[in-house]
Design an enzyme around this catalytic site. Sequence first.
Site, PDB file in Angstrom:
ATOM      1  N   ASN A   1       0.854  -1.183   0.000  1.00  0.00           N
ATOM      2  CA  ASN A   1       0.000   0.000   0.000  1.00  0.00           C
ATOM      3  C   ASN A   1       0.894   1.238   0.000  1.00  0.00           C
ATOM      4  O   ASN A   1       1.489   1.564   1.013  1.00  0.00           O
ATOM      5  CB  ASN A   1      -0.907  -0.025   1.237  1.00  0.00           C
ATOM      6  CG  ASN A   1      -1.822   1.189   1.304  1.00  0.00           C
ATOM      7  OD1 ASN A   1      -1.868   1.987   0.370  1.00  0.00           O
ATOM      8  ND2 ASN A   1      -2.540   1.327   2.405  1.00  0.00           N
ATOM      9  N   TRP A   2       0.968   1.885  -1.148  1.00  0.00           N
ATOM     10  CA  TRP A   2       1.845   3.065  -1.263  1.00  0.00           C
ATOM     11  C   TRP A   2       1.210   4.331  -0.703  1.00  0.00           C
ATOM     12  O   TRP A   2       1.839   5.378  -0.674  1.00  0.00           O
ATOM     13  CB  TRP A   2       2.259   3.263  -2.729  1.00  0.00           C
ATOM     14  CG  TRP A   2       3.495   2.482  -3.079  1.00  0.00           C
ATOM     15  CD1 TRP A   2       3.811   1.229  -2.657  1.00  0.00           C
ATOM     16  CD2 TRP A   2       4.586   2.909  -3.905  1.00  0.00           C
ATOM     17  NE1 TRP A   2       5.026   0.837  -3.175  1.00  0.00           N
ATOM     18  CE2 TRP A   2       5.519   1.853  -3.950  1.00  0.00           C
ATOM     19  CE3 TRP A   2       4.858   4.067  -4.632  1.00  0.00           C
ATOM     20  CZ2 TRP A   2       6.716   1.925  -4.674  1.00  0.00           C
ATOM     21  CZ3 TRP A   2       6.038   4.140  -5.356  1.00  0.00           C
ATOM     22  CH2 TRP A   2       6.965   3.087  -5.369  1.00  0.00           C
ATOM     23  N   LYS A   3      -0.059   4.246  -0.321  1.00  0.00           N
ATOM     24  CA  LYS A   3      -0.760   5.418   0.241  1.00  0.00           C
ATOM     25  C   LYS A   3      -0.542   6.644  -0.661  1.00  0.00           C
ATOM     26  O   LYS A   3      -0.555   6.506  -1.881  1.00  0.00           O
ATOM     27  CB  LYS A   3      -0.306   5.648   1.680  1.00  0.00           C
ATOM     28  CG  LYS A   3      -0.427   4.373   2.534  1.00  0.00           C
ATOM     29  CD  LYS A   3      -0.163   4.567   3.984  1.00  0.00           C
ATOM     30  CE  LYS A   3      -0.309   3.241   4.717  1.00  0.00           C
ATOM     31  NZ  LYS A   3      -0.177   3.348   6.152  1.00  0.00           N
TER      32      LYS A   3
ATOM     33  N   HIS B   1      -9.622   1.312   5.056  1.00  0.00           N
ATOM     34  CA  HIS B   1      -8.339   1.502   5.738  1.00  0.00           C
ATOM     35  C   HIS B   1      -8.555   2.486   6.897  1.00  0.00           C
ATOM     36  O   HIS B   1      -9.342   3.426   6.780  1.00  0.00           O
ATOM     37  CB  HIS B   1      -7.300   2.044   4.745  1.00  0.00           C
ATOM     38  CG  HIS B   1      -5.914   1.992   5.298  1.00  0.00           C
ATOM     39  ND1 HIS B   1      -5.454   2.888   6.236  1.00  0.00           N
ATOM     40  CD2 HIS B   1      -4.901   1.115   5.079  1.00  0.00           C
ATOM     41  CE1 HIS B   1      -4.205   2.567   6.557  1.00  0.00           C
ATOM     42  NE2 HIS B   1      -3.843   1.486   5.869  1.00  0.00           N
TER      43      HIS B   1
ATOM     44  N   GLU C   1      -6.914   4.871   7.888  1.00  0.00           N
ATOM     45  CA  GLU C   1      -6.658   6.279   7.543  1.00  0.00           C
ATOM     46  C   GLU C   1      -7.880   6.892   6.854  1.00  0.00           C
ATOM     47  O   GLU C   1      -8.164   8.071   7.018  1.00  0.00           O
ATOM     48  CB  GLU C   1      -5.396   6.376   6.670  1.00  0.00           C
ATOM     49  CG  GLU C   1      -4.149   6.149   7.510  1.00  0.00           C
ATOM     50  CD  GLU C   1      -2.975   5.520   6.782  1.00  0.00           C
ATOM     51  OE1 GLU C   1      -2.980   5.493   5.547  1.00  0.00           O
ATOM     52  OE2 GLU C   1      -2.055   5.050   7.470  1.00  0.00           O
TER      53      GLU C   1
ATOM     54  N   GLU D   1      -5.409  -4.905  10.527  1.00  0.00           N
ATOM     55  CA  GLU D   1      -4.394  -3.870  10.719  1.00  0.00           C
ATOM     56  C   GLU D   1      -4.676  -3.122  12.021  1.00  0.00           C
ATOM     57  O   GLU D   1      -5.462  -2.159  12.032  1.00  0.00           O
ATOM     58  CB  GLU D   1      -4.424  -2.858   9.570  1.00  0.00           C
ATOM     59  CG  GLU D   1      -4.024  -3.412   8.234  1.00  0.00           C
ATOM     60  CD  GLU D   1      -3.398  -2.327   7.343  1.00  0.00           C
ATOM     61  OE1 GLU D   1      -2.255  -2.508   6.958  1.00  0.00           O
ATOM     62  OE2 GLU D   1      -4.048  -1.314   7.073  1.00  0.00           O
TER      63      GLU D   1
ATOM     64  N   GLY E   1       2.587   2.255  10.907  1.00  0.00           N
ATOM     65  CA  GLY E   1       3.587   3.327  10.833  1.00  0.00           C
ATOM     66  C   GLY E   1       4.308   3.621  12.129  1.00  0.00           C
ATOM     67  O   GLY E   1       5.030   4.605  12.222  1.00  0.00           O
TER      68      GLY E   1
ATOM     69  N   SER F   1       3.448  -2.059  10.383  1.00  0.00           N
ATOM     70  CA  SER F   1       4.910  -2.086  10.581  1.00  0.00           C
ATOM     71  C   SER F   1       5.556  -3.407  10.161  1.00  0.00           C
ATOM     72  O   SER F   1       6.507  -3.864  10.790  1.00  0.00           O
ATOM     73  CB  SER F   1       5.258  -1.745  12.036  1.00  0.00           C
ATOM     74  OG  SER F   1       4.857  -0.436  12.340  1.00  0.00           O
TER      75      SER F   1
ATOM     76  N   GLY G   1       3.048  -1.203   4.280  1.00  0.00           N
ATOM     77  CA  GLY G   1       3.012   0.221   3.953  1.00  0.00           C
ATOM     78  C   GLY G   1       4.418   0.734   3.704  1.00  0.00           C
ATOM     79  O   GLY G   1       5.005   0.501   2.643  1.00  0.00           O
ATOM     80  N   GLY G   2       4.999   1.375   4.688  1.00  0.00           N
ATOM     81  CA  GLY G   2       6.302   2.040   4.564  1.00  0.00           C
ATOM     82  C   GLY G   2       7.377   1.198   3.893  1.00  0.00           C
ATOM     83  O   GLY G   2       8.084   1.676   3.002  1.00  0.00           O
TER      84      GLY G   2
HETATM   85  P1  13P Z   1       3.047   0.449   7.682  1.00  0.00           P
HETATM   86  O1  13P Z   1       3.581  -0.819   7.097  1.00  0.00           O
HETATM   87  O2  13P Z   1       3.807   1.669   7.243  1.00  0.00           O
HETATM   88  O3  13P Z   1       2.902   0.348   9.165  1.00  0.00           O
HETATM   89  O4  13P Z   1       1.570   0.668   7.097  1.00  0.00           O
HETATM   90  C1  13P Z   1       0.663  -0.376   7.200  1.00  0.00           C
HETATM   91  C2  13P Z   1      -0.544  -0.019   6.431  1.00  0.00           C
HETATM   92  O5  13P Z   1      -1.282   0.866   6.804  1.00  0.00           O
HETATM   93  C3  13P Z   1      -0.795  -0.763   5.177  1.00  0.00           C
HETATM   94  O6  13P Z   1      -2.079  -0.549   4.715  1.00  0.00           O
END
Ligand code: 13P
Length: 251
Positions: free
Chosen positions: A9-11, A94, A96, A166, A172, A211, A232-233
């Site tokens: 997920n590149w957000k 998600h 967010e 999640e 994050g 994470s 994510g990251g």
């Molecule tokens: P991180 O891997 O940066 O914690 O993000 C997880 C995420 O929200 C994937 O959708």
Amino acid sequence: MKKKLIIANWKLNGNKVSILNFLNLLNKHDIEEKCKIIMSFPVIYLYLAKTIIYKKNIFLGAQNIDVNLSGPFTGEISVNMLKDIGIDYVILGHSERRKYHKESDTLIAKKFELVKKANLIPILCVGENKEEKKLGQTQEVCARQLNSVISICGPQIFNDTIIAYEPIWAIGSGETATPSSVQKIHRFIKEYIKKYGFVNSDKISVQYGGSVDENNVAQLLYEADIDGVLVGGASLNYNKFKKIIDIVNAF
Ligand code: 13P
């Protein structure tokens, strides 16, 4: 053996050059048959990505859709538009989007139904926040988020879908949930869907996100009910992501 999924997920990150560079490297990398990768770039880059990918186990996902199919909804993207350009997956709910865009369980359930009706595969994110974790409400929160989908879309809607557990506090933060605690909640999610959604556990895939990186992915995947990861990251850095793929390849 069920395929192990790695979802990136590149957000709100990336640009034309970084996505092209990333995909050119990914296209050349060995990805085992048992492993499937879903790249979820910002929607504006998905069509470009689609024209670049030639490996058969790399797929594309969007990070959201609108709850409407067409009409006067300025700035929105519909599931049919995604289908039109050959996208297969859509991340929904998600945390967010729940937090910054005030998406409710009901709205997410309606989007879930649209994605299923369009024959795309929804990736439904569920999970508790820090306070709910402290109060021991993880199962209750996940059950509520699953219930809204079951009550709006009916039982069996979870057939051939993906759930991503999640925990919000792990996203994050560098703080991953322990593999055994993730295993426990994944088991709970599968049992819950089996009981109330009348779906065989083999027909859903439950991912863990929060994470995840190259140092903790192996420990997570040893657990029987962790069917893959949502990254994510660490997915923004090709070298880290490649290491994650190599670890999954080796399972
Ligand atoms: P991180 O891997 O940066 O914690 O993000 C997880 C995420 O929200 C994937 O959708």
